[in-house]
Every structure is written in structure tokens, then in C-alpha cells.
Motif scaffolding. Structure first.
Motif, PDB file in Angstrom:
ATOM      1  N   GLY A  27       0.818  -1.220   0.000  1.00 21.78           N
ATOM      2  CA  GLY A  27       0.000   0.000   0.000  1.00 21.78           C
ATOM      3  C   GLY A  27       0.845   1.260   0.000  1.00 21.78           C
ATOM      4  N   LEU A  28       1.918   1.259   0.777  1.00 24.07           N
ATOM      5  CA  LEU A  28       2.794   2.424   0.795  1.00 24.07           C
ATOM      6  C   LEU A  28       3.516   2.588  -0.536  1.00 24.07           C
ATOM      7  CD1 LEU A  28       4.261   2.162   4.399  1.00 24.07           C
ATOM      8  CD2 LEU A  28       2.507   3.739   3.573  1.00 24.07           C
ATOM      9  N   GLY A  29       3.860   1.478  -1.174  1.00 27.92           N
ATOM     10  CA  GLY A  29       4.488   1.543  -2.491  1.00 27.92           C
ATOM     11  C   GLY A  29       3.548   2.119  -3.531  1.00 27.92           C
ATOM     12  N   VAL A  30       2.284   1.715  -3.479  1.00 27.51           N
ATOM     13  CA  VAL A  30       1.286   2.261  -4.406  1.00 27.51           C
ATOM     14  C   VAL A  30       1.116   3.765  -4.159  1.00 27.51           C
ATOM     15  CG1 VAL A  30      -1.172   2.234  -5.016  1.00 27.51           C
ATOM     16  CG2 VAL A  30       0.084   0.093  -4.750  1.00 27.51           C
ATOM     17  N   ALA A  31       1.081   4.162  -2.893  1.00 29.16           N
ATOM     18  CA  ALA A  31       0.953   5.589  -2.575  1.00 29.16           C
ATOM     19  C   ALA A  31       2.160   6.374  -3.085  1.00 29.16           C
ATOM     20  CB  ALA A  31       0.798   5.772  -1.063  1.00 29.16           C
ATOM     21  N   ALA A  32       3.364   5.822  -2.918  1.00 27.42           N
ATOM     22  CA  ALA A  32       4.570   6.494  -3.409  1.00 27.42           C
ATOM     23  C   ALA A  32       4.550   6.605  -4.929  1.00 27.42           C
ATOM     24  CB  ALA A  32       5.809   5.748  -2.938  1.00 27.42           C
TER      25      ALA A  32
END
Length: 77
Positions: A27-32
Motif C-alpha cells: 500500500g505504501l508503495g502504491v501511494a509512493a
């Protein structure tokens, strides 16, 4: 009043993060990736309309350098 809901949602958000901790990096990778897309698709073209490419390049280089400096400083703590 725009920050009023933040304390109300803080506990459910924490519980959500705890429940899905295993997929949190995804999820954090998608947000980044989304933020990078916004920079390259929206912010940089608008900046290039208002300023010269060398000015925009200098600003991006200085901002990236500052970000790396802060990251390295925080790792030392």
C-alpha cells in the motif's frame, strides 16, 4: 474545521493498519508511485510553463539533495 475529523478517524485508521500490516508495504508503495506520477504528470509540466528548465532542474536538484540530507541525518539518530 477541516482537521476536526482527524482525531475521530485516528483510532479506526490505526486498527486498519494493524490488521493489514502484512500488506502495508504494498500500500505504501502504491501511494509512493501515485505521488511520483502526480509530480511527473502534473507538477513538473506546470513548473516548466512558469519557469525555465534550468530553474526547475535546479529546484528539483536542491529539493532532492535536502531530502537525502534529512534522511541521512534521521538515520543517525
Amino acid at each position: 474545521f477541516t482537521s476536526l475529523p482527524q482525531p475521530l478517524v485516528a483510532v479506526p485508521a490505526f486498527m486498519f493498519v494493524e490488521a493489514f500490516e502484512t500488506i502495508l508495504p504494498l500500500g505504501l508503495g502504491v501511494a509512493a508511485g501515485t505521488m511520483l506520477w502526480m509530480v511527473f504528470a502534473e507538477i513538473l509540466p506546470d513548473a516548466l510553463e512558469e519557469a525555465s528548465p534550468s530553474t526547475v532542474g535546479t529546484a528539483v536538484t536542491l529539493a532532492t539533495s535536502c531530502m537525502i540530507f534529512v534522511e541521512m541525518t534521521l538515520k543517525e539518530i
